[in-house]
Design a protein around this motif. Structure first.
Motif, PDB file in Angstrom:
ATOM      1  N   GLU A 294       8.615   6.762   3.198  1.00 44.26           N
ATOM      2  CA  GLU A 294       9.123   6.899   4.556  1.00 44.26           C
ATOM      3  C   GLU A 294       8.405   7.984   5.357  1.00 44.26           C
ATOM      4  OE1 GLU A 294      13.297   7.154   4.649  1.00 44.26           O
ATOM      5  OE2 GLU A 294      13.365   6.477   6.734  1.00 44.26           O
ATOM      6  N   TRP A 295       8.141   9.094   4.702  1.00 46.33           N
ATOM      7  CA  TRP A 295       7.606  10.232   5.445  1.00 46.33           C
ATOM      8  C   TRP A 295       6.092  10.169   5.623  1.00 46.33           C
ATOM      9  CZ3 TRP A 295      11.271  11.541   8.011  1.00 46.33           C
ATOM     10  CH2 TRP A 295      12.550  11.634   7.467  1.00 46.33           C
ATOM     11  N   VAL A 296       5.459   9.246   4.939  1.00 47.77           N
ATOM     12  CA  VAL A 296       4.009   9.223   5.047  1.00 47.77           C
ATOM     13  C   VAL A 296       3.536   7.954   5.731  1.00 47.77           C
ATOM     14  CG1 VAL A 296       3.665  10.706   3.051  1.00 47.77           C
ATOM     15  CG2 VAL A 296       3.788   8.241   2.727  1.00 47.77           C
ATOM     16  N   GLU A 297       4.487   7.133   6.132  1.00 43.34           N
ATOM     17  CA  GLU A 297       4.110   5.855   6.714  1.00 43.34           C
ATOM     18  C   GLU A 297       3.059   5.982   7.807  1.00 43.34           C
ATOM     19  OE1 GLU A 297       7.591   2.582   6.676  1.00 43.34           O
ATOM     20  OE2 GLU A 297       8.065   4.525   7.552  1.00 43.34           O
ATOM     21  N   ASP A 298       3.171   7.073   8.550  1.00 41.10           N
ATOM     22  CA  ASP A 298       2.238   7.213   9.657  1.00 41.10           C
ATOM     23  C   ASP A 298       0.875   7.723   9.207  1.00 41.10           C
ATOM     24  OD1 ASP A 298       4.363   6.498  11.137  1.00 41.10           O
ATOM     25  OD2 ASP A 298       4.996   8.590  11.428  1.00 41.10           O
ATOM     26  N   ASP A 299       0.868   8.266   8.045  1.00 45.44           N
ATOM     27  CA  ASP A 299      -0.371   8.881   7.577  1.00 45.44           C
ATOM     28  C   ASP A 299      -1.007   8.065   6.460  1.00 45.44           C
ATOM     29  OD1 ASP A 299      -0.110  11.032   9.299  1.00 45.44           O
ATOM     30  OD2 ASP A 299       1.363  11.946   7.981  1.00 45.44           O
ATOM     31  N   CYS A 300      -0.713   6.815   6.473  1.00 46.72           N
ATOM     32  CA  CYS A 300      -1.330   6.029   5.411  1.00 46.72           C
ATOM     33  C   CYS A 300      -1.412   4.576   5.846  1.00 46.72           C
ATOM     34  CB  CYS A 300      -0.493   6.121   4.141  1.00 46.72           C
ATOM     35  SG  CYS A 300       1.051   5.214   4.249  1.00 46.72           S
ATOM     36  N   GLU A 301      -2.153   3.847   5.078  1.00 47.38           N
ATOM     37  CA  GLU A 301      -2.065   2.397   5.212  1.00 47.38           C
ATOM     38  C   GLU A 301      -1.296   1.925   4.007  1.00 47.38           C
ATOM     39  OE1 GLU A 301      -5.930   0.597   5.777  1.00 47.38           O
ATOM     40  OE2 GLU A 301      -6.398   2.222   7.191  1.00 47.38           O
ATOM     41  N   LEU A 302      -0.241   1.240   4.254  1.00 48.42           N
ATOM     42  CA  LEU A 302       0.654   0.887   3.169  1.00 48.42           C
ATOM     43  C   LEU A 302       0.894  -0.619   3.206  1.00 48.42           C
ATOM     44  CD1 LEU A 302       2.620   2.031   0.998  1.00 48.42           C
ATOM     45  CD2 LEU A 302       4.359   2.051   2.783  1.00 48.42           C
ATOM     46  N   THR A 303       0.646  -1.252   2.108  1.00 48.17           N
ATOM     47  CA  THR A 303       0.944  -2.677   2.024  1.00 48.17           C
ATOM     48  C   THR A 303       1.849  -2.887   0.826  1.00 48.17           C
ATOM     49  OG1 THR A 303      -1.331  -2.941   2.690  1.00 48.17           O
ATOM     50  CG2 THR A 303      -0.095  -4.938   2.223  1.00 48.17           C
ATOM     51  N   ILE A 304       2.974  -3.472   1.070  1.00 46.70           N
ATOM     52  CA  ILE A 304       3.894  -3.729  -0.027  1.00 46.70           C
ATOM     53  C   ILE A 304       4.038  -5.238  -0.152  1.00 46.70           C
ATOM     54  CG2 ILE A 304       6.218  -3.374  -0.899  1.00 46.70           C
ATOM     55  CD1 ILE A 304       6.314  -0.839   0.815  1.00 46.70           C
ATOM     56  N   THR A 305       3.701  -5.741  -1.301  1.00 50.55           N
ATOM     57  CA  THR A 305       3.758  -7.183  -1.505  1.00 50.55           C
ATOM     58  C   THR A 305       4.640  -7.455  -2.713  1.00 50.55           C
ATOM     59  OG1 THR A 305       1.405  -6.742  -1.557  1.00 50.55           O
ATOM     60  CG2 THR A 305       2.083  -8.954  -0.994  1.00 50.55           C
ATOM     61  N   PRO A 306       5.503  -8.426  -2.594  1.00 51.21           N
ATOM     62  CA  PRO A 306       6.306  -8.748  -3.771  1.00 51.21           C
ATOM     63  C   PRO A 306       5.427  -9.395  -4.844  1.00 51.21           C
ATOM     64  CG  PRO A 306       7.153  -9.801  -1.771  1.00 51.21           C
ATOM     65  CD  PRO A 306       5.822  -9.245  -1.439  1.00 51.21           C
ATOM     66  N   ILE A 307       5.707  -9.069  -6.066  1.00 44.80           N
ATOM     67  CA  ILE A 307       5.043  -9.768  -7.162  1.00 44.80           C
ATOM     68  C   ILE A 307       5.945 -10.938  -7.499  1.00 44.80           C
ATOM     69  CG2 ILE A 307       4.162  -9.571  -9.515  1.00 44.80           C
ATOM     70  CD1 ILE A 307       4.139  -6.520  -9.042  1.00 44.80           C
ATOM     71  N   VAL A 308       5.582 -12.072  -6.993  1.00 40.29           N
ATOM     72  CA  VAL A 308       6.448 -13.238  -7.138  1.00 40.29           C
ATOM     73  C   VAL A 308       6.054 -13.998  -8.398  1.00 40.29           C
ATOM     74  CG1 VAL A 308       7.370 -15.232  -5.908  1.00 40.29           C
ATOM     75  CG2 VAL A 308       6.452 -13.297  -4.632  1.00 40.29           C
TER      76      VAL A 308
END
Lengths: 166, 746
Positions: B240-254
């Motif tokens: 939450e606190w670094v969202e602006d300072d990173c590129e974040l991709t969250i993908t479900p492992i389906v």
């Protein structure tokens, strides 16, 4: 006697005393802000007689109370010994400053706690609620005033009317 | 980071309350699908959530989170905005306010409403139709510039995570300065590891050679696999606190290995960083598209709450590249700082003292004027300059305290919305003159009386739609709130087009309560005025809105205690109009110095109509007691101030007197004074500070010679004077008890 009681007893407080109709009254010296000679005040219409008016103490408007009249004593013309003792009092949540007109300032005393006795109920004269205690200093009786009560009672009470409070 | 977060809590609360106002007004204005407004509401909710998280107000975080999610769906047009939803969101604003207030007072919020609304929100979230097709998404995406990451897949992952999966694949590419913002990736990973089986792969490709390596920067990129049944939200919270300072991709492992992309909404959460690192120097980056916002830094003692929001707004504006209304932008461009009111009051007091000193010096200067000395002229020049500068300084300082009345008016759209729906009435609220400025102290004290007047208008003034149609009016009633300046006053009008005051019923009621006698002849206006008397309420039944014992008399008294005045005009069937007149400030006023015997008084200049010499013959005695003076075709009562104030040296000699015609509370009177002196600007000092309120006086001031002069409250003096005449006891000073009564009577 336990140790704490001993230390309590050996403590003393400083009081400023003043004269009013040949009696000596005392207030806690820490409550005293300033002492000044009598000077003319601005009258407040509609105020009780003992409330002499207001005056300017360094930019603040302070009500001045004649203690003789407050206590119902005979009034006396103000003279060169007449002084105004400015004290602060606790009123509800805040502090107020008031000036007390007295005949003359007497002295300051260290009064040990054990020399202070509760005030007996008196038959007439002064409202006993004004008196916090009596003390004996150098063989004289000194009356310790409860100024918080004295200056918040009756017409001096600060009336605060909020919007929905009525 | 070893800063004491607690010191920022007041700022957080202040900003959050402002955020709530943004949400509230946004919701009320949100009649159409307006992406800009929805975004504003979303951002406000998000800021509150972020801040609450930082300071550990979990109940606020939890609650706001649900609201935020809902707003997020609205924003992405996955949910239609309905009136029901609007009302639910409005009540959730109330709940957040309750929670914030509880946080402010360090108490627990036990209001059942909070739980109730929370459940409703969750129900809506769970049961709502969430998914929209991708085609519909394009609009929203273009607004937020997300489309690049959004591949042909439904977007509902972020809200619920309904897709069955065995875990999450996380690509975490922090910005190089991440460590400097006080965030530590290892702690985040530790937090993730607690959720389940956790595999991390660090990509070191970007790490420069040792010589070039800045140890304070971060060059690693991580690929993480988390095998857990936790929600995406749980994972997201870690970042939450670094969202602006990173590129974040969250993908479900389906299970079937079908990757579903969900994009981070970090793009519009840049203002979170303000809370996260409140001592400032956090470069808040809006990734690529917003150079304006990219370098915004915020100061520790938070500036205007709008700074962070504005940054986001501008970023979006530029990305949308639409010429949206720039009004808001230009407004927020006017720089401002937030300063504690005590500091301003201190400044004003100091300037007040300066004014007194200046007038004292001025007096000395004029006493020296006759002196033959070359320096006297120079002294007087200097004094003149001092006077000018003091006056300018005072005006500037007073302006600091002036705020637009919109601060009060902004409460009303919501109130009108709630009350009218509660009463089943249709009301259109028209606000005008919101930018009219008045003193903060006056504003604080006028809020409640105005609220009362508005409620009254809604409750008693406006009719139900049926009644309106029957009366040949449109179904929707109108309530006009208008403010403007006039002289040294601000005038606030509350006007409705309702049924008007029922003269007949008011008269009956007044008779019933013994306020008037049956043979009293009263004009229409007199009867209307009766509603301001104590103990008067015509409400047939007491309901929750008005008529709960707080009558118009309290409204009037409160307004008059501010030196103001309230009056009403009304026409049956057409409507009523309440006019509140208030002084712009309670700190200073222009006054006329008068003398009564040895004492000086100040009459506010605004109250003075004229000053004249009158001869005894011009004063007409009525029934041998009160006196009237014919002033321009109008008989005005004559008040002998010395007598009213009970001064002993009262002389009945009227042969030639100086009379000041004054007007206050809608009435005129002639005050007999001994002497008129100069006019001057005076600093109002409250008598309440050390004594108490005294009837007939606003307060006191200190004159140049150090003397105290009381400032007359003309409206209440006229009332006292008339009462006094009615009692036929002009010399009341002999009796203290009576003087007491005069003060007790309100």
């Amino acid at each position: 006697m336990t140790e704490t009681e001993l230390t309590l007893c050996s403590e003393s407080k400083q009081f400023l005393t003043f004269v009013l109709a040949n009696e000596e009254y005392a207030v806690d010296i820490l409550r005293v802000q300033e002492i000044r000679g009598w000077m003319p005040v601005t009258r407040i219409p509609g105020a009780p007689g003992y409330m002499k008016g207001v005056l300017n103490l360094r930019g603040e408007i302070i009500p001045i109370i004649d203690l003789r009249e407050r206590f119902g004593f005979e009034t006396k013309a103000y003279n060169h010994t007449t002084v105004v003792v400015f004290v602060w009092i606790k009123s509800e949540e805040r502090q107020r400053s008031m000036g007390l007109v007295v005949d003359a300032v007497a002295d300051t005393y260290d009064i040990a706690n054990e020399a202070i006795n509760p005030a007996p109920l008196m038959g007439e004269g002064l409202d006993p609620k004004f008196i916090e205690a009596l003390a004996t200093v150098e063989g004289k009786m000194v009356i310790l005033l409860d100024i918080d009560y004295l200056l918040n009672a009756d017409a001096l009470a600060c009336t605060q009317t909020g919007y929905l409070n009525e | 980071m070893s800063i004491d977060l607690a010191q920022f809590i007041p700022t957080f609360l202040e900003e959050s309350f402002e955020g709530l106002e943004v949400m509230e007004s946004g919701l009320l204005n949100l009649d159409t699908e307006d992406a800009e407004t929805i975004n504003a509401i979303f951002r406000a909710a998000h800021s509150i959530k972020g801040g609450a998280g930082t300071f550990g107000f979990t109940d606020i975080t939890d609650f706001t989170h649900v609201v935020e999610t809902l707003m997020d769906e609205l924003r992405a047009e996955r949910r239609a905005f309905t009136d029901t939803l609007k009302n639910l969101l409005l009540s959730s604003v109330d709940c957040i306010r309750l929670l914030l207030e509880a946080a402010r007072d360090n108490t627990e919020c036990n209001d059942p409403q909070v739980d109730q609304v929370f459940k409703q929100l969750e129900m809506v979230l769970a049961g709502g139709e969430v998914v929209l097709t991708h085609a519909d998404n394009e609009k929203a995406d273009s607004t937020h510039n997300l489309s690049s990451e959004n591949d042909n897949l439904p977007e509902n992952v972020s809200s619920a995570g309904e897709i069955n999966n065995s875990g999450w694949h996380i690509e975490f590419k922090p910005a190089q300065h991440l460590l400097m913002t006080g965030n530590e990736p290892i702690l985040m990973m530790a937090a993730l590891a607690e959720c389940g089986e956790f595999l991390v792969h660090a990509c070191t490709a970007n790490v420069p050679a040792l010589l070039d390596l800045n140890p304070e920067e971060l060059f690693l990129v991580w690929d993480m696999d988390l095998y857990s049944d936790c929600d995406e939200a749980v994972v997201r919270e870690v970042f939450e606190w670094v969202e602006d300072d990173c590129e974040l991709t969250i993908t479900p492992i389906v299970d079937d290995n079908r990757a579903v992309n969900s994009q981070s909404d970090s793009l519009f959460q840049e203002h979170l960083a303000d809370f996260q690192n409140p001592q400032g120097d956090v470069p808040v980056s809006v990734q690529d598209e917003a150079p304006v916002a990219a370098t915004i830094t915020t100061e520790s003692v938070a500036p205007e709450a709008s700074v962070s929001i504005t940054a986001a707004e501008r970023a979006e504006m530029s990305s949308v590249a639409k010429s949206q209304d720039n009004v808001r932008k230009s407004q927020s461009d006017a720089g401002s700082i937030r300063v504690g009111i005590d500091k301003i009051d201190g400044l004003i007091n100091r300037v007040g003292e300066l004014v007194i000193t200046q007038s004292m010096l001025g007096q000395v200067g004029s006493e020296l004027a006759d002196l033959e000395h070359p320096a006297v002229d120079r002294l007087n020049d200097g004094l003149l300059q001092l006077e000018r500068n003091t006056r300018d300084l005072q005006e500037e300082v007073m302006r600091i305290r002036m705020l637009p009345i919109s601060f009060v008016f902004n409460r009303f759209p919501r109130l009108v919305h709630d009350v009218s729906s509660q009463l089943g009435k249709e009301v259109e609220l028209k606000l005008s003159g919101e930018q009219t400025e008045l003193d903060k102290t006056v504003m604080e004290k006028i809020g409640d009386p105005l609220l009362h007047l508005v409620r009254n208008a809604l409750d008693h003034g406006l009719e139900t739609p049926q009644e309106r149609v029957a009366a040949g009016k449109s179904e929707c009633g109108t309530l006009d709130l208008n403010a403007y300046h006039q002289g040294g006053f601000i005038i606030i009008q509350i006007k409705d087009d309702g049924r008007g005051l029922d003269t007949q019923r008011i008269r009956e009621k007044a008779l019933e309560n013994g306020l008037i006698s049956s043979d009293q002849v009263l004009s229409e206006a007199d009867i209307h005025d009766l509603i301001f008397l104590p103990g008067f309420s015509t409400a047939v039944e007491v309901n929750g809105l008005s008529g709960r014992g707080v009558g118009m008399d309290v409204v009037r008294r409160n307004i008059e205690s501010l030196g103001g005045h309230v009056s009403v005009t009304s026409e049956a069937g057409i409507g009523s109009s309440f006019t509140v007149t208030l002084p712009l400030t309670l700190a200073i006023l222009d006054g006329q110095l008068i003398k009564l015997q040895q004492e000086a008084y100040i009459i506010p200049l605004v109250s003075i109509v004229e000053s004249i010499w009158v001869s005894a013959e011009a004063l007409n005695a009525v029934a041998g007691q009160g006196r009237l003076f014919l002033f321009r075709d109008e008989y005005v009562p004559v008040i002998h101030l010395s007598s009213l104030f009970g001064f002993e040296e009262y002389s009945k000699d009227f042969s030639s007197s100086l009379m000041v015609i004054v007007e206050g509370g809608g009435k005129k009177a002639g005050l007999i004074v001994d002497e008129l002196q100069g006019q001057q600007q005076v600093v109002i000092k409250s008598l309440e500070t050390n004594y108490k309120r005294v009837d007939g006086f606003f307060g006191a001031t200190i004159l140049g010679n150090g003397q105290v002069a009381l400032i007359l409250d003309v409206a209440s003096l006229i009332k006292m004077g008339l009462d006094n005449a009615n009692k036929k006891q002009p010399r009341r000073h002999k009796n203290n008890d009576e003087a007491q009564q005069m003060k007790v009577r309100v």
